[in-house]
Design a protein around this motif. Structure first.
Motif, PDB file in Angstrom:
ATOM      1  N   SER A  94     -98.132  32.903  17.419  1.00 31.80           N
ATOM      2  CA  SER A  94     -97.912  34.286  17.707  1.00 31.80           C
ATOM      3  C   SER A  94     -98.761  35.054  16.994  1.00 31.80           C
ATOM      4  CB  SER A  94     -96.497  34.555  17.334  1.00 31.80           C
ATOM      5  OG  SER A  94     -95.907  34.354  16.182  1.00 31.80           O
ATOM      6  N   GLU A 104     -94.484  37.533  20.624  1.00 34.45           N
ATOM      7  CA  GLU A 104     -94.391  36.408  21.556  1.00 34.45           C
ATOM      8  C   GLU A 104     -94.978  35.140  21.025  1.00 34.45           C
ATOM      9  OE1 GLU A 104     -95.892  37.710  25.159  1.00 34.45           O
ATOM     10  OE2 GLU A 104     -94.766  36.141  26.377  1.00 34.45           O
ATOM     11  N   GLN A 105     -94.331  34.319  21.176  1.00 34.65           N
ATOM     12  CA  GLN A 105     -94.761  32.931  20.811  1.00 34.65           C
ATOM     13  C   GLN A 105     -95.156  32.301  22.228  1.00 34.65           C
ATOM     14  OE1 GLN A 105     -92.715  30.202  18.210  1.00 34.65           O
ATOM     15  NE2 GLN A 105     -92.011  31.834  16.673  1.00 34.65           N
TER      16      GLN A 105
ATOM     17  N   ASN B  32     -86.388  40.539  18.109  1.00 29.70           N
ATOM     18  CA  ASN B  32     -86.942  40.388  19.285  1.00 29.70           C
ATOM     19  C   ASN B  32     -86.336  39.095  20.027  1.00 29.70           C
ATOM     20  OD1 ASN B  32     -88.222  42.775  18.539  1.00 29.70           O
ATOM     21  ND2 ASN B  32     -90.310  41.544  18.739  1.00 29.70           N
ATOM     22  N   GLN B  34     -86.728  36.338  23.339  1.00 26.32           N
ATOM     23  CA  GLN B  34     -87.604  35.623  24.159  1.00 26.32           C
ATOM     24  C   GLN B  34     -86.955  34.589  25.138  1.00 26.32           C
ATOM     25  OE1 GLN B  34     -91.261  34.503  22.108  1.00 26.32           O
ATOM     26  NE2 GLN B  34     -92.434  33.851  23.967  1.00 26.32           N
ATOM     27  N   TRP B  35     -87.218  34.651  26.427  1.00 25.07           N
ATOM     28  CA  TRP B  35     -86.806  34.048  27.312  1.00 25.07           C
ATOM     29  C   TRP B  35     -88.050  32.733  27.798  1.00 25.07           C
ATOM     30  CZ3 TRP B  35     -82.007  32.320  29.243  1.00 25.07           C
ATOM     31  CH2 TRP B  35     -80.906  33.473  28.874  1.00 25.07           C
ATOM     32  N   PHE B  36     -87.645  31.476  27.985  1.00 27.01           N
ATOM     33  CA  PHE B  36     -88.533  30.444  28.155  1.00 27.01           C
ATOM     34  C   PHE B  36     -88.218  29.885  29.314  1.00 27.01           C
ATOM     35  CE2 PHE B  36     -91.481  30.751  24.312  1.00 27.01           C
ATOM     36  CZ  PHE B  36     -90.634  31.308  23.541  1.00 27.01           C
ATOM     37  N   SER B  46     -93.484  30.975  28.256  1.00 30.83           N
ATOM     38  CA  SER B  46     -92.728  32.298  27.994  1.00 30.83           C
ATOM     39  C   SER B  46     -92.731  33.103  29.132  1.00 30.83           C
ATOM     40  CB  SER B  46     -93.554  33.353  27.059  1.00 30.83           C
ATOM     41  OG  SER B  46     -92.856  34.539  26.828  1.00 30.83           O
ATOM     42  N   LEU B  49     -90.303  38.942  27.160  1.00 34.19           N
ATOM     43  CA  LEU B  49     -89.978  39.075  25.601  1.00 34.19           C
ATOM     44  C   LEU B  49     -89.234  40.579  25.535  1.00 34.19           C
ATOM     45  CD1 LEU B  49     -90.387  38.933  22.653  1.00 34.19           C
ATOM     46  CD2 LEU B  49     -92.646  39.895  23.077  1.00 34.19           C
ATOM     47  N   GLN B  51     -88.414  43.469  23.347  1.00 33.82           N
ATOM     48  CA  GLN B  51     -88.644  43.874  21.903  1.00 33.82           C
ATOM     49  C   GLN B  51     -87.469  44.704  21.366  1.00 33.82           C
ATOM     50  OE1 GLN B  51     -92.529  45.826  21.553  1.00 33.82           O
ATOM     51  NE2 GLN B  51     -93.616  44.233  22.776  1.00 33.82           N
ATOM     52  N   GLN B  57     -86.170  43.868  30.133  1.00 32.09           N
ATOM     53  CA  GLN B  57     -87.684  43.758  30.527  1.00 32.09           C
ATOM     54  C   GLN B  57     -87.515  42.850  32.078  1.00 32.09           C
ATOM     55  OE1 GLN B  57     -90.821  44.132  29.691  1.00 32.09           O
ATOM     56  NE2 GLN B  57     -90.540  45.094  27.968  1.00 32.09           N
ATOM     57  N   CYS B  90     -83.217  30.500  25.419  1.00 35.20           N
ATOM     58  CA  CYS B  90     -83.627  31.905  24.916  1.00 35.20           C
ATOM     59  C   CYS B  90     -83.779  31.531  23.413  1.00 35.20           C
ATOM     60  CB  CYS B  90     -82.437  32.812  25.159  1.00 35.20           C
ATOM     61  SG  CYS B  90     -80.751  32.193  24.486  1.00 35.20           S
TER      62      CYS B  90
END
Lengths: 116, 113
Positions: A94, A104-105, B32, B34-36, B46, B49, B51, B57, B90
């Motif tokens: 990241s 973001e990774q 933050n 993040q959903w994957f 990804s 994201l 923030q 989003q 998530c």
């Protein structure tokens, strides 16, 4: 851009053998991470690095060592492999981390390791 | 210690249905999120994201929201398709461990034609 790449994709080891997993990223990211993924356990952080020449322990660091000699590479070593280290290993990177934006990774495709 | 729970663990729906995946944190002090998406035998991709300063989003048919006060996030998938079948994860950063992304165990989604 290739993003995050990992070598090898698959490996079978015998107990006691050693190996090194290589992660490379071409996005000029400062932060890099090694995770392992096991059924029912989810993803767990092994070690991470916040920049070239730095490393830190994650949630499950025992039995692993890491090095970040170059910004684009992050190596994960197993000195004496054990069956409990059978897992899928993911590398990620990241731009920044935590409370900062743009954290973001991005993940590599994984290495499937079996220790007999 | 931050723990992330995703409900349900598995979900099977017919094609075309709108659906919601849930993610909750034991510690609502998160940064933050993040959903994957993860396909079988593959890495994580990804999706979105959110923030710290944002509440939601959107990307195409996907919409993710974050309610920090309740420690919850939802991923909404509109008009689901068989190609959406995958495991959705998530993950969020917490105040106590700023470099560590904490993951849920995922929701395995199957969209039936």
């Amino acid at each position: 851009n290739a993003g995050v790449t990992q070598t090898p994709k698959f490996r079978v080891l015998k107990t006691g053998q050693s190996m090194t997993l290589l992660c490379a990223q071409d996005m000029n990211h400062e932060y890099m991470y090694w995770y392992r993924q096991d059924p029912g356990m989810g993803l767990r952080l092994i070690h991470y690095s916040v920049g070239e020449g730095t490393t830190a322990k994650g949630e499950v660091p025992d039995g692993y060592n890491v090095s970040r000699l170059k910004k684009q590479n992050f190596l994960l070593g197993l000195e004496s492999a054990a069956p409990s280290q059978t897992s899928v290993y993911f590398c990620a990177s990241s731009y920044s981390s935590g409370r900062f934006s743009y954290n973001e990774q991005f993940f590599g495709p994984g290495t499937r390791l079996t220790v007999l | 210690k931050q723990e992330v729970t995703q409900i349900p663990a598995a979900l099977s729906v017919p094609e075309g249905e709108n659906l919601v995946l849930n993610c909750s944190f034991t510690d609502s002090a998160i940064y933050n999120l993040q959903w994957f998406r993860q396909d079988p035998g593959k890495g994580l991709t990804s999706l979105l994201l959110i923030q710290s300063s944002q509440r939601e989003q959107t990307s195409g048919r996907l919409n993710a929201s974050l309610d920090k006060s309740s420690g919850r996030s939802t991923l909404y998938i509109a008009a689901s398709q068989p190609g959406d079948s995958a495991t959705y994860l998530c993950a969020g950063y917490t105040q106590g461990g700023s470099e560590k992304l904490v993951f849920g165990k995922g929701t395995k989604l199957t969209v039936n034609p």
